[in-house]
Design a protein around this motif. Structure first.
Motif, short mmCIF file in Angstrom:
data_model
loop_
_atom_site.label_atom_id
_atom_site.label_comp_id
_atom_site.label_asym_id
_atom_site.label_seq_id
_atom_site.Cartn_x
_atom_site.Cartn_y
_atom_site.Cartn_z
N ARG A 127 71.42 10.73 -77.12
CA ARG A 127 72.52 11.68 -76.81
C ARG A 127 73.32 12.04 -78.05
O ARG A 127 74.29 12.78 -77.96
CB ARG A 127 73.47 11.10 -75.75
N SER A 136 60.76 20.06 -79.28
CA SER A 136 60.12 20.20 -77.96
C SER A 136 59.30 21.49 -77.86
O SER A 136 58.58 21.68 -76.89
CB SER A 136 61.16 20.12 -76.85
N ARG A 174 54.44 18.60 -76.52
CA ARG A 174 54.45 18.93 -75.09
C ARG A 174 53.22 18.34 -74.39
O ARG A 174 53.33 17.77 -73.33
CB ARG A 174 54.49 20.45 -74.87
N GLY A 195 63.85 18.99 -65.73
CA GLY A 195 63.44 19.44 -67.06
C GLY A 195 63.54 20.96 -67.18
O GLY A 195 64.48 21.58 -66.65
N ARG A 198 63.90 13.90 -76.19
CA ARG A 198 64.92 13.36 -77.08
C ARG A 198 64.41 12.10 -77.79
O ARG A 198 64.69 11.89 -78.98
CB ARG A 198 66.21 13.06 -76.29
N VAL A 232 66.35 18.64 -80.97
CA VAL A 232 65.39 18.46 -79.86
C VAL A 232 64.72 19.76 -79.42
O VAL A 232 63.54 19.75 -79.05
CB VAL A 232 66.06 17.72 -78.67
N SER A 233 65.41 20.89 -79.53
CA SER A 233 64.77 22.15 -79.10
C SER A 233 63.56 22.49 -79.97
O SER A 233 62.47 22.72 -79.44
CB SER A 233 65.77 23.30 -79.09
N THR A 243 63.11 14.27 -67.86
CA THR A 243 62.09 14.50 -68.89
C THR A 243 62.72 14.91 -70.23
O THR A 243 62.11 14.72 -71.28
CB THR A 243 61.07 15.58 -68.46
N GLY A 244 63.94 15.45 -70.19
CA GLY A 244 64.63 15.80 -71.43
C GLY A 244 64.80 14.55 -72.30
O GLY A 244 64.70 14.61 -73.53
N ASP A 279 60.26 22.82 -67.48
CA ASP A 279 58.94 23.37 -67.11
C ASP A 279 58.27 22.55 -66.02
O ASP A 279 57.05 22.54 -65.91
CB ASP A 279 58.03 23.35 -68.36
N ARG A 286 70.69 27.04 -77.61
CA ARG A 286 69.61 26.17 -77.12
C ARG A 286 68.86 26.86 -75.97
O ARG A 286 67.63 26.83 -75.90
CB ARG A 286 70.19 24.82 -76.68
N ARG A 341 60.58 30.25 -76.55
CA ARG A 341 59.47 29.58 -77.25
C ARG A 341 58.15 29.97 -76.58
O ARG A 341 58.10 30.32 -75.39
CB ARG A 341 59.67 28.07 -77.25
N LYS A 366 71.61 19.48 -63.92
CA LYS A 366 70.32 19.00 -63.40
C LYS A 366 70.29 17.48 -63.26
O LYS A 366 69.89 16.97 -62.23
CB LYS A 366 69.17 19.37 -64.34
O1 DC Z 1 67.77 18.32 -70.62
P1 DC Z 1 68.08 17.99 -72.08
O2 DC Z 1 69.20 18.80 -72.65
O3 DC Z 1 68.26 16.53 -72.31
O4 DC Z 1 66.75 18.44 -72.84
C1 DC Z 1 66.65 18.34 -74.23
C2 DC Z 1 65.69 19.38 -74.77
O5 DC Z 1 64.37 19.05 -74.39
C3 DC Z 1 65.94 20.80 -74.33
O6 DC Z 1 66.57 21.54 -75.36
C4 DC Z 1 64.58 21.38 -74.07
C5 DC Z 1 63.65 20.21 -74.06
N1 DC Z 1 62.97 19.99 -72.78
C6 DC Z 1 61.80 20.67 -72.59
O7 DC Z 1 61.40 21.47 -73.43
N2 DC Z 1 61.08 20.45 -71.46
C7 DC Z 1 61.51 19.58 -70.53
N3 DC Z 1 60.77 19.37 -69.43
C8 DC Z 1 62.73 18.90 -70.71
C9 DC Z 1 63.46 19.13 -71.86
#
Ligand code: DC
Length: 237
Positions: A107, A119, A125, A145, A38, A115-116, A33-34, A147, A196, A203, A15
């Motif tokens: 990272r 988040s 959120r 992202g 993070r 992070v999961s 947005t991830g 969502d 993950r 969730r 992505k």
């Molecule tokens: O894309 P990433 O791996 O950097 O995202 C890290 C975590 O953030 C991923 O496990 C789920 C969460 N996330 C989320 O819940 N909603 C988003 N819009 C972006 C990431």
């Protein structure tokens, strides 16, 4: 017209790279947005340990996460005390936490590990979705992202759901880690990716899922350039 393009999909589905290149091609801003989730996780780890630095992964056994750190007061106070900013640079998006560049820290494996669950917390959120809506409200943005097409911008002009097989994603992620000098095997990385994905998809709050009007692209057999071209062409239809 400056559009809002939403790119969602599971971990390591390409992505970020795709979204960044699509944004570049269209002269749009790219928002990962991830990185915001993070950055909250970095702040949470620091607050939990009352220590102003990231714990190295080797210390993870020593890391005890008090139950009360998931408590709503703890999280709400944390959110009140932080400021997350995204800045565009020639090397892509840079993420700042309380004025400090945390683009590398976010990272770290320990951040990826937590992070999961972080988040999945609804106050986290709500806090970030409000900021993401603000960042994208004028269009001219490619936002990636989990969502974006379902919750953040359900009326996005174009919604893409990027997928690739777990094997292919694990292979790509392992190569990235090895290039950074980190030890990793494809099988280990694959198990973590699957865990993950399961967490993010099951969730309660805004789970990872394809929006009904999203266009699914399986990039297992596509080059980055090919998928960028497909998406850029879709913006012209
Ligand atoms: O894309 P990433 O791996 O950097 O995202 C890290 C975590 O953030 C991923 O496990 C789920 C969460 N996330 C989320 O819940 N909603 C988003 N819009 C972006 C990431």
């Amino acid at each position: 017209m400056k559009r809002l393009i939403a790119i969602d999909g599971p971990s390591s589905s390409g992505k970020s790279t795709t979204a960044r290149l699509v944004a570049k091609e269209l002269g749009y801003i790219y928002i990962d947005t991830g990185a915001m989730y993070r950055a909250v996780t970095v702040a949470w780890l620091r607050a939990c340990n009352q220590n102003n630095s990231i714990f190295p992964e080797s210390n993870k056994e020593a890391l005890t996460i008090p139950n009360e750190s998931y408590d709503s007061h703890f999280i709400l106070n944390l959110l009140k005390s932080i400021k997350i900013e995204l800045k565009q640079s020639k090397d892509g998006q840079q993420t700042f936490l309380n004025g400090k560049n945390v683009s590398d820290e976010i990272r770290e494996p320990i951040v990826t590990k937590y992070v999961s669950p972080i988040s999945a917390i609804s106050s986290v959120r709500d806090y970030l979705v409000a900021q993401q809506r603000e960042l994208g409200k004028n269009g001219g943005v490619v936002m990636d992202g989990r969502d974006i097409g379902t919750v953040v911008f359900p009326n996005a002009d174009l919604k893409i759901f990027l997928i690739a097989s777990p094997e292919e994603r694990a292979k790509r992620r392992t190569l990235e880690l090895l290039a950074q000098g980190k030890n990793a095997t494809i099988e280990e990385v694959k198990q973590l990716l699957i865990a993950r994905d399961n967490y993010d998809s099951s969730r309660e709050n805004s789970p990872l899922k394809k929006a009904g009007d999203s266009i699914e692209i399986d990039n297992s057999l596509l080059t980055i350039q090919e998928q960028v071209e497909i998406i850029v062409n879709l913006t012209k239809t």
